[in-house]
Design an enzyme around this catalytic site. Sequence first.
Site, mmCIF file in Angstrom:
data_model
loop_
_atom_site.group_PDB
_atom_site.id
_atom_site.type_symbol
_atom_site.label_atom_id
_atom_site.label_comp_id
_atom_site.label_asym_id
_atom_site.label_seq_id
_atom_site.Cartn_x
_atom_site.Cartn_y
_atom_site.Cartn_z
ATOM 1 N N HIS A 54 1.677 -1.068 -3.593
ATOM 2 C CA HIS A 54 1.342 -1.379 -5.342
ATOM 3 C C HIS A 54 0.724 -1.554 -6.401
ATOM 4 O O HIS A 54 -0.631 -1.577 -6.069
ATOM 5 C CB HIS A 54 2.190 -2.854 -5.588
ATOM 6 C CG HIS A 54 3.244 -3.548 -4.771
ATOM 7 N ND1 HIS A 54 4.139 -4.617 -5.124
ATOM 8 C CD2 HIS A 54 4.569 -3.187 -3.312
ATOM 9 C CE1 HIS A 54 5.507 -4.479 -4.293
ATOM 10 N NE2 HIS A 54 5.587 -3.490 -3.828
ATOM 11 N N GLU A 56 -1.099 -3.402 -8.282
ATOM 12 C CA GLU A 56 -0.947 -3.994 -8.742
ATOM 13 C C GLU A 56 -2.573 -4.445 -7.478
ATOM 14 O O GLU A 56 -4.045 -4.817 -7.567
ATOM 15 C CB GLU A 56 -0.960 -5.998 -8.659
ATOM 16 C CG GLU A 56 -0.159 -6.122 -10.122
ATOM 17 C CD GLU A 56 1.285 -5.330 -9.797
ATOM 18 O OE1 GLU A 56 1.467 -4.785 -8.838
ATOM 19 O OE2 GLU A 56 2.760 -5.707 -10.206
#
Length: 155
Positions: A54, A56
């Site tokens: 992901h 993040e």
Amino acid sequence: MDERQIYYMNQALMLARRAQRRGEVPVGCVIVRKGRIIARSSNRREAGKNALYHAELLAIDKACRRLGGWRLWDCELYVTLEPCAMCAGAIINARIPKVFFGAGDDRNGAMGSAVEMQKRQNSFLPEVTGGVLGGECAEVLTSFFRNMRKKHARG
């Protein structure tokens, strides 16, 4: 919204659009420290064949490597989509004090929509601001999934 938030979210949106061109779910993330972007990333799950890739998590990893430690307590994170539970957990564990996201996620959002992980007792409590350029962030995601459905309908 202030100009600084708009600037950094636009940087994250640029990364999301690049991810979209690569066939990834268009999510972009930047981490800022003392007014400078120190890490940036976008989703890479398809290319990396890894559920952990992901935007993040990749950006947090880069920031930790760059700063030489796991505590990012003087950083801010800007991401185009509300973090999921996995990413919210990483944000909390990295001690990032301020999180700004664009589009909310009623199904999987873990920082205000479906769950509020940042408000659990006995955990680090980041300040979370949602809806920063929310319309633009949502449109990038909506158009991506609309095109995916059309592609699969033809396919």
